[in-house]
Design a protein around this motif. Structure first.
Motif, PDB file in Angstrom:
ATOM      1  N   THR A  41      -1.695   6.273   3.091  1.00 41.92           N
ATOM      2  CA  THR A  41      -2.185   4.960   3.536  1.00 41.92           C
ATOM      3  C   THR A  41      -2.719   5.043   4.954  1.00 41.92           C
ATOM      4  OG1 THR A  41      -0.569   3.817   2.139  1.00 41.92           O
ATOM      5  CG2 THR A  41      -1.518   2.551   3.943  1.00 41.92           C
ATOM      6  N   GLN A  42      -3.924   4.561   5.150  1.00 39.46           N
ATOM      7  CA  GLN A  42      -4.536   4.524   6.485  1.00 39.46           C
ATOM      8  C   GLN A  42      -4.460   3.102   7.043  1.00 39.46           C
ATOM      9  OE1 GLN A  42      -5.320   7.448   7.807  1.00 39.46           O
ATOM     10  NE2 GLN A  42      -4.743   8.350   5.838  1.00 39.46           N
ATOM     11  N   GLN A  63      -7.304  -4.342   5.985  1.00 40.68           N
ATOM     12  CA  GLN A  63      -8.120  -4.961   4.936  1.00 40.68           C
ATOM     13  C   GLN A  63      -7.240  -5.728   3.956  1.00 40.68           C
ATOM     14  OE1 GLN A  63     -10.448  -2.197   2.625  1.00 40.68           O
ATOM     15  NE2 GLN A  63     -11.710  -3.805   1.725  1.00 40.68           N
ATOM     16  N   ARG A  64      -6.111  -5.139   3.527  1.00 37.80           N
ATOM     17  CA  ARG A  64      -5.212  -5.809   2.590  1.00 37.80           C
ATOM     18  C   ARG A  64      -4.655  -7.097   3.198  1.00 37.80           C
ATOM     19  NH1 ARG A  64      -1.909  -4.327  -2.009  1.00 37.80           N
ATOM     20  NH2 ARG A  64      -3.626  -2.868  -2.369  1.00 37.80           N
ATOM     21  N   LEU A 112       0.823  -1.213   0.000  1.00 34.89           N
ATOM     22  CA  LEU A 112       0.000   0.000   0.000  1.00 34.89           C
ATOM     23  C   LEU A 112       0.854   1.260   0.000  1.00 34.89           C
ATOM     24  CD1 LEU A 112      -2.822  -1.145   2.423  1.00 34.89           C
ATOM     25  CD2 LEU A 112      -3.094  -0.520   0.018  1.00 34.89           C
ATOM     26  N   PRO A 172      -6.714   1.182   8.540  1.00 32.18           N
ATOM     27  CA  PRO A 172      -7.766   0.238   8.145  1.00 32.18           C
ATOM     28  C   PRO A 172      -7.516  -0.398   6.770  1.00 32.18           C
ATOM     29  CG  PRO A 172      -8.744   2.186   9.116  1.00 32.18           C
ATOM     30  CD  PRO A 172      -7.283   2.483   8.943  1.00 32.18           C
ATOM     31  N   ALA A 173      -6.892   0.368   5.864  1.00 34.97           N
ATOM     32  CA  ALA A 173      -6.590  -0.182   4.538  1.00 34.97           C
ATOM     33  C   ALA A 173      -5.539  -1.289   4.647  1.00 34.97           C
ATOM     34  CB  ALA A 173      -6.100   0.928   3.606  1.00 34.97           C
ATOM     35  N   VAL A 174      -4.564  -1.101   5.538  1.00 37.04           N
ATOM     36  CA  VAL A 174      -3.543  -2.135   5.753  1.00 37.04           C
ATOM     37  C   VAL A 174      -4.205  -3.398   6.303  1.00 37.04           C
ATOM     38  CG1 VAL A 174      -1.434  -2.765   7.016  1.00 37.04           C
ATOM     39  CG2 VAL A 174      -1.709  -0.423   6.117  1.00 37.04           C
ATOM     40  N   ARG A 198       0.134   3.974  -2.667  1.00 34.79           N
ATOM     41  CA  ARG A 198      -0.528   5.210  -2.222  1.00 34.79           C
ATOM     42  C   ARG A 198       0.397   6.176  -1.492  1.00 34.79           C
ATOM     43  NH1 ARG A 198      -5.945   2.679   0.699  1.00 34.79           N
ATOM     44  NH2 ARG A 198      -6.525   1.273  -0.993  1.00 34.79           N
TER      45      ARG A 198
END
Length: 198
Positions: free
Chosen positions: A28-29, A35-36, A19, A31-33, A23
């Motif tokens: 990069t936030q 989720q990935r 990420l 929550p995105a980490v 990004r």
């Protein structure tokens, strides 16, 4: 036998690195980490107490991987190698790293890190800079590399390699023919080496 679950900390580092490459760190936030990586956000904080801690762990993991590739490549030849041969080993180390870990390479080379790096990360980054600057200084003493600031010459060479990786980001360096990769290596060497007087 049940397959062994991958190490969660490594899974989180890989997700974060991917990420950060896509990004940037700033974009990069957490929550995105999560989720990935396929986990809950709370799982990240069991290993990394903050985004800065995660960023530094990802940076250090990537830099150590690059250092390992360079050490392997530089150790492939015997003593007494020419400056050109040693440059070829550096090229090989960078190429292998960028091919096997493209997200890590992009994360390391395509963005600024000064907003979050801690002293350990900065020391690791300085170690790679020192290895490259030492090579330039030895090459200059041997008369094989042009005069000038070692830091500037390293920046030119790494910048050229980084541009090559960026150009081939979609298919990766593995998609470049060996001839084209050899031509690129020769072009980058041409930036560094001292031309014979006419």
């Amino acid at each position: 036998m049940t397959p062994r679950k991958p190490d969660l900390a490594r899974q989180l580092l890989d997700a974060a690195t991917a990420l950060f490459a896509e990004r940037t760190y700033e974009g990069t936030q957490m929550p995105a980490v999560a989720q990935r990586a396929g986990v809950g956000v709370g799982s990240i904080y069991r290993y990394f107490p903050s985004k800065e801690a995660l960023g530094n762990a990802a940076f250090q993991h990537a830099k150590r991987g690059l250092l390992d590739e360079l050490a392997d490549a530089l150790g492939d030849g015997g003593p007494g190698a020419s400056t050109r041969e040693e440059f070829g080993r550096f090229w090989c180390g960078f190429t292998r790293f960028a091919s096997s870990r493209p997200d890590a390479f992009v994360f390391l080379e395509h963005q600024q890190h000064d907003t979050f790096l801690d002293p350990e990360s900065l020391a690791l980054a300085a170690e790679i800079d020192r290895i490259a600057a030492d090579f330039i200084a030895r090459g200059q003493q041997a008369g094989a590399i042009r005069d000038g600031s070692a830091e500037q010459l390293v920046a030119l060479a790494i910048g050229a390699f980084t541009g090559l990786v960026k150009l081939h980001r979609t298919e990766g360096l593995g998609g470049i023919s060996p001839d084209a990769l050899a031509q690129a290596e020769e072009a980058v060497w041409d930036l560094l080496h001292r031309k014979a007087p006419r």
